[in-house]
Scaffold this motif. Structure first.
Motif, PDB file in Angstrom:
ATOM      1  N   PHE A 161       1.994 -61.643   6.176  1.00  0.00           N
ATOM      2  CA  PHE A 161       1.956 -60.180   6.302  1.00  0.00           C
ATOM      3  C   PHE A 161       2.449 -59.517   5.016  1.00  0.00           C
ATOM      4  N   HIS A 162       3.501 -60.076   4.431  1.00  0.00           N
ATOM      5  CA  HIS A 162       3.985 -59.549   3.152  1.00  0.00           C
ATOM      6  C   HIS A 162       2.932 -59.743   2.063  1.00  0.00           C
ATOM      7  N   ALA A 163       2.309 -60.920   2.043  1.00  0.00           N
ATOM      8  CA  ALA A 163       1.310 -61.199   1.015  1.00  0.00           C
ATOM      9  C   ALA A 163       0.151 -60.222   1.086  1.00  0.00           C
ATOM     10  N   PHE A 164      -0.323 -59.925   2.281  1.00  0.00           N
ATOM     11  CA  PHE A 164      -1.451 -59.008   2.409  1.00  0.00           C
ATOM     12  C   PHE A 164      -1.048 -57.573   2.094  1.00  0.00           C
ATOM     13  N   HIS A 165       0.198 -57.228   2.342  1.00  0.00           N
ATOM     14  CA  HIS A 165       0.666 -55.886   1.978  1.00  0.00           C
ATOM     15  C   HIS A 165       0.626 -55.710   0.463  1.00  0.00           C
ATOM     16  N   GLU A 166       1.094 -56.730  -0.272  1.00  0.00           N
ATOM     17  CA  GLU A 166       1.091 -56.629  -1.733  1.00  0.00           C
ATOM     18  C   GLU A 166      -0.336 -56.707  -2.281  1.00  0.00           C
ATOM     19  N   ARG A 167      -1.152 -57.549  -1.673  1.00  0.00           N
ATOM     20  CA  ARG A 167      -2.543 -57.660  -2.132  1.00  0.00           C
ATOM     21  C   ARG A 167      -3.275 -56.325  -1.971  1.00  0.00           C
ATOM     22  N   GLU A 168      -2.986 -55.630  -0.919  1.00  0.00           N
ATOM     23  CA  GLU A 168      -3.719 -54.389  -0.655  1.00  0.00           C
ATOM     24  C   GLU A 168      -3.476 -53.350  -1.743  1.00  0.00           C
ATOM     25  N   GLN A 169      -2.273 -53.329  -2.301  1.00  0.00           N
ATOM     26  CA  GLN A 169      -1.993 -52.360  -3.358  1.00  0.00           C
ATOM     27  C   GLN A 169      -2.813 -52.647  -4.609  1.00  0.00           C
ATOM     28  N   LEU A 170      -2.957 -53.937  -4.943  1.00  0.00           N
ATOM     29  CA  LEU A 170      -3.773 -54.290  -6.099  1.00  0.00           C
ATOM     30  C   LEU A 170      -5.261 -54.206  -5.784  1.00  0.00           C
ATOM     31  N   GLN A 171      -5.628 -54.532  -4.547  1.00  0.00           N
ATOM     32  CA  GLN A 171      -7.023 -54.406  -4.149  1.00  0.00           C
ATOM     33  C   GLN A 171      -7.507 -52.968  -4.291  1.00  0.00           C
ATOM     34  N   ALA A 172      -6.619 -52.023  -4.009  1.00  0.00           N
ATOM     35  CA  ALA A 172      -7.005 -50.614  -4.058  1.00  0.00           C
ATOM     36  C   ALA A 172      -7.419 -50.202  -5.470  1.00  0.00           C
ATOM     37  N   ARG A 205      -0.322 -49.271 -13.206  1.00  0.00           N
ATOM     38  CA  ARG A 205       1.082 -49.504 -13.552  1.00  0.00           C
ATOM     39  C   ARG A 205       1.987 -49.312 -12.331  1.00  0.00           C
ATOM     40  N   ALA A 206       1.702 -48.302 -11.536  1.00  0.00           N
ATOM     41  CA  ALA A 206       2.503 -48.066 -10.331  1.00  0.00           C
ATOM     42  C   ALA A 206       2.325 -49.197  -9.323  1.00  0.00           C
ATOM     43  N   ALA A 207       1.092 -49.683  -9.166  1.00  0.00           N
ATOM     44  CA  ALA A 207       0.844 -50.786  -8.231  1.00  0.00           C
ATOM     45  C   ALA A 207       1.547 -52.056  -8.677  1.00  0.00           C
ATOM     46  N   VAL A 208       1.511 -52.347  -9.974  1.00  0.00           N
ATOM     47  CA  VAL A 208       2.172 -53.546 -10.505  1.00  0.00           C
ATOM     48  C   VAL A 208       3.678 -53.462 -10.281  1.00  0.00           C
ATOM     49  N   ALA A 209       4.255 -52.287 -10.534  1.00  0.00           N
ATOM     50  CA  ALA A 209       5.700 -52.115 -10.331  1.00  0.00           C
ATOM     51  C   ALA A 209       6.079 -52.287  -8.867  1.00  0.00           C
ATOM     52  N   SER A 210       5.230 -51.772  -7.974  1.00  0.00           N
ATOM     53  CA  SER A 210       5.514 -51.890  -6.544  1.00  0.00           C
ATOM     54  C   SER A 210       5.466 -53.341  -6.088  1.00  0.00           C
ATOM     55  N   VAL A 211       4.456 -54.088  -6.539  1.00  0.00           N
ATOM     56  CA  VAL A 211       4.347 -55.492  -6.148  1.00  0.00           C
ATOM     57  C   VAL A 211       5.521 -56.293  -6.698  1.00  0.00           C
ATOM     58  N   ARG A 212       5.891 -56.039  -7.956  1.00  0.00           N
ATOM     59  CA  ARG A 212       7.004 -56.773  -8.560  1.00  0.00           C
ATOM     60  C   ARG A 212       8.306 -56.536  -7.780  1.00  0.00           C
ATOM     61  N   SER A 213       8.514 -55.329  -7.323  1.00  0.00           N
ATOM     62  CA  SER A 213       9.763 -55.002  -6.631  1.00  0.00           C
ATOM     63  C   SER A 213       9.908 -55.729  -5.298  1.00  0.00           C
ATOM     64  N   ARG A 214       8.796 -56.225  -4.766  1.00  0.00           N
ATOM     65  CA  ARG A 214       8.844 -56.861  -3.452  1.00  0.00           C
ATOM     66  C   ARG A 214       8.635 -58.379  -3.496  1.00  0.00           C
ATOM     67  N   MET A 215       8.470 -58.941  -4.686  1.00  0.00           N
ATOM     68  CA  MET A 215       8.212 -60.373  -4.782  1.00  0.00           C
ATOM     69  C   MET A 215       9.417 -61.217  -4.381  1.00  0.00           C
ATOM     70  N   GLY A 216      10.617 -60.620  -4.399  1.00  0.00           N
ATOM     71  CA  GLY A 216      11.802 -61.355  -3.976  1.00  0.00           C
ATOM     72  C   GLY A 216      11.730 -61.816  -2.534  1.00  0.00           C
ATOM     73  N   VAL A 217      10.863 -61.190  -1.747  1.00  0.00           N
ATOM     74  CA  VAL A 217      10.692 -61.596  -0.350  1.00  0.00           C
ATOM     75  C   VAL A 217      10.322 -63.075  -0.263  1.00  0.00           C
ATOM     76  N   PHE A 218       9.452 -63.532  -1.171  1.00  0.00           N
ATOM     77  CA  PHE A 218       9.009 -64.921  -1.105  1.00  0.00           C
ATOM     78  C   PHE A 218      10.118 -65.878  -1.523  1.00  0.00           C
ATOM     79  N   ASP A 219      10.978 -65.454  -2.445  1.00  0.00           N
ATOM     80  CA  ASP A 219      12.125 -66.296  -2.805  1.00  0.00           C
ATOM     81  C   ASP A 219      13.070 -66.460  -1.628  1.00  0.00           C
ATOM     82  N   ASP A 220      13.341 -65.357  -0.943  1.00  0.00           N
ATOM     83  CA  ASP A 220      14.305 -65.402   0.156  1.00  0.00           C
ATOM     84  C   ASP A 220      13.696 -65.969   1.439  1.00  0.00           C
ATOM     85  N   LEU A 221      12.490 -65.495   1.767  1.00  0.00           N
ATOM     86  CA  LEU A 221      11.897 -65.813   3.063  1.00  0.00           C
ATOM     87  C   LEU A 221      11.287 -67.209   3.100  1.00  0.00           C
ATOM     88  N   VAL A 222      10.713 -67.636   1.985  1.00  0.00           N
ATOM     89  CA  VAL A 222      10.016 -68.929   1.963  1.00  0.00           C
ATOM     90  C   VAL A 222      10.861 -70.005   1.271  1.00  0.00           C
TER      91      VAL A 222
END
Length: 403
Positions: A161-172, A205-222
Motif C-alpha cells: 500500500f505504501h509502495a503504490f502510494h509513492e508510485r502514484e505521485q510519480l505516475q501522475a 521536484r515536489a513529487a520527488v521530495a514527497s517520495v523521498r520523505s516517505r522512503m523510511g517506511v521501507f527501512d522501518d516496516l520491512v
C-alpha cells in the motif's frame, strides 16, 4: 533371574475358513521398516500467483528438499523481434516499449539511441537531460513495485500500500508529460515527442521530495521486521561466478558483489556529467536480503539523480527538445549494438540495417531472460518453503523473459 528370548516371526498354517491367518511379529522391541520413497515432480505455474505472470518452473523434490529446478519460458512470447522487421523506425518504438511493462521508458530508450547512432544524429541538450530525468523516474517506479510486492509474497501486506502510494505521485507527473501510465511512448528518434507542460519540472521536484520523505517506511516496516529478515537472510545465495556464467545483471548481480553499472562504466545520456551523484549500490552477501537492500538503496540514489537533472534543466536556456526528421526515415547500411542500464539489468539491441526504412534484424537482449535462468542453480538444495522467497527476489517481469 528371569531371562527372555526374542520373539520370532512364525507363520501359522491355516485352512480356508479355519479362522486363523498368517501373522508377522517384528524382531526386537524397537524394530522399524524403512519406507520406500521416490522423487516427486512439482510444477510451479504456468499460472502461479508468485511468478508475476505466466512462468513455469519444473521442480524435482525429495520430500521438502528441491533437488532440481528447470525454468520453462515462452508462454507469453510475442515474436517482437520478427515484428521489428516489418515496422519502420518510428513504429518499432511501440513494440520495444512493452516487453518489460514496468520499464517502458527505458525500453524505448535503447532503440532510439541505436538508430540515432546509426544516423550520426546529435540530440538537443534539453532532450538528453530530460531523457535522463525520465529514465531515473521510471527506475524508481519499477523498484517501488518490487519493494511492495516482494514482502507481499512473504506474507506482509502493508508495504504494498505504501509502495503504490509513492508510485502514484510519480505516475501522475509521468502521465502528465506523456499521456500514458504504463506505455509512455514518449521517446522519438532525435529527442522526445513534445515539449513538457508549463510548470512540469516544478511538479516533478515536489513529487520527488514527497517520495523521498516517505522512503523510511521501507527501512522501518520491512528491513526492521524480524520475520522478513529471517525469511531472506542467507537464503538463495548467488555466487559471483554464477553471475558471470549466466550473464546476470542489474541489482541482482550487484547484490552478489559484481560492481558493474553501464551508467558509470559505459555512460550514455547525461550520466557522464552525473558522476558525483551516481552511486553504484553493491552488497557482498548475495542473498535475498541483499537483493532487496540493493533495490531500496538504489531508489534513494535515483531520487538524487532526478534532483540533479532538475537542477541542470533549470539552468539551461530555452531550446528544442527534438530534431526534425524526414518523412521517410532510413538508417544507413551497417550494424550497431546499443545497451542501457535498465531498472532490471542490462538491456541491449543489436540493430542490422541494409539501408531500408525497416530494420533487417533487431535482436533484443532483455535482462530478465538471463536473470531467471540462474534459478536452475539457485533452487537445488533449498526447501520448498524458501522457493517463493528466492523466486521473488530475482525481480523479473515475465514479458521481459519471453520477449
Amino acid at each position: 533371574m528371569r531371562t527372555s528370548t526374542p520373539r520370532t516371526s512364525t507363520p501359522t498354517s491355516s485352512t480356508p475358513g479355519s479362522g486363523t491367518r498368517e501373522t508377522t511379529v517384528g524382531i526386537g522391541a524397537g524394530a522399524a521398516t524403512e519406507l520406500g520413497t521416490s522423487d516427486m515432480v512439482l510444477n510451479i505455474g504456468p499460472q502461479h500467483p508468485s511468478t508475476h505472470g505466466v512462468l513455469r518452473i519444473k521442480l524435482r523434490l525429495d520430500g521438502e528438499l528441491i533437488t532440481a529446478a528447470e525454468p520453462v519460458v515462452g508462454y507469453m512470447h510475442r515474436g517482437a523481434e520478427k515484428l521489428f522487421e516489418a515496422r519502420d523506425y518510428r513504429q518499432i518504438v511501440m513494440l520495444a516499449n512493452r516487453h518489460d511493462w514496468l520499464s517502458a521508458f527505458a525500453n524505448e530508450l535503447g532503440v532510439v539511441l541505436g538508430v540515432e547512432r546509426m544516423l550520426g544524429m546529435e540530440v538537443p541538450v534539453r532532450a538528453t537531460w530530460t531523457r535522463t530525468l525520465l529514465a531515473e523516474l521510471n527506475r524508481v517506479l519499477n523498484h517501488l513495485m518490487f519493494l511492495g510486492s516482494y514482502p507481499l509474497e512473504l506474507g506482509g501486506i502493508t508495504p504494498v500500500f505504501h509502495a503504490f502510494h509513492e508510485r502514484e505521485q510519480l505516475q501522475a507527473v509521468m502521465e502528465e508529460a506523456s499521456g500514458g501510465r504504463m506505455h509512455y511512448m514518449f521517446n522519438r528518434v532525435g529527442g522526445l515527442k513534445e515539449d513538457l507542460p508549463a510548470g512540469w519540472y516544478g511538479r516533478v521536484r515536489a513529487a520527488v521530495a514527497s517520495v523521498r520523505s516517505r522512503m523510511g517506511v521501507f527501512d522501518d516496516l520491512v528491513l526492521g521486521n524480524d520475520i522478513f529478515r529471517a525469511r531472506t537472510r542467507g537464503v538463495g545465495v548467488l555466487a559471483p561466478e554464477l553471475v558471470h556464467a549466466y550473464g546476470v545483471s542489474g541489482p541482482i548481480a550487484r547484490a552478489s558483489g559484481v560492481d558493474f553499472d553501464l551508467r558509470r562504466d559505459q555512460p550514455y545520456l547525461a550520466y557522464p556529467e552525473l558522476g558525483g551523484v551516481l552511486r553504484v549500490v553493491t552488497r557482498q552477501e548475495g542473498d535475498c536480503l541483499a537483493r532487496f537492500e540493493c533495490l531500496l538503496e538504489q531508489v534513494h540514489n535515483s531520487l538524487d539523480l532526478a534532483d540533479a537533472c532538475l537542477d541542470t534543466l533549470a539552468g539551461l536556456a530555452p531550446g528544442p527538445i527534438n530534431t526534425r526528421l524526414p518523412k521517410v526515415l532510413k538508417a544507413p547500411e551497417g550494424h550497431t549494438y546499443t545497451w542501457t542500464e535498465n531498472p532490471l539489468g542490462v538491456n541491449g539491441y543489436y540493430l542490422v540495417s541494409r539501408g531500408d526504412k525497416t530494420p533487417w534484424r533487431l535482436k533484443l537482449r532483455s535482462a530478465s531472460f538471463n536473470n531467471i535462468q540462474v534459478l536452475g542453480e539457485l533452487l537445488p538444495g533449498t526447501l520448498v518453503a524458501d522457493m517463493v522467497a528466492i523466486l521473488g527476489s530475482l525481480f523479473f517481469v515475465v514479458g521481459d523473459i519471453d520477449k
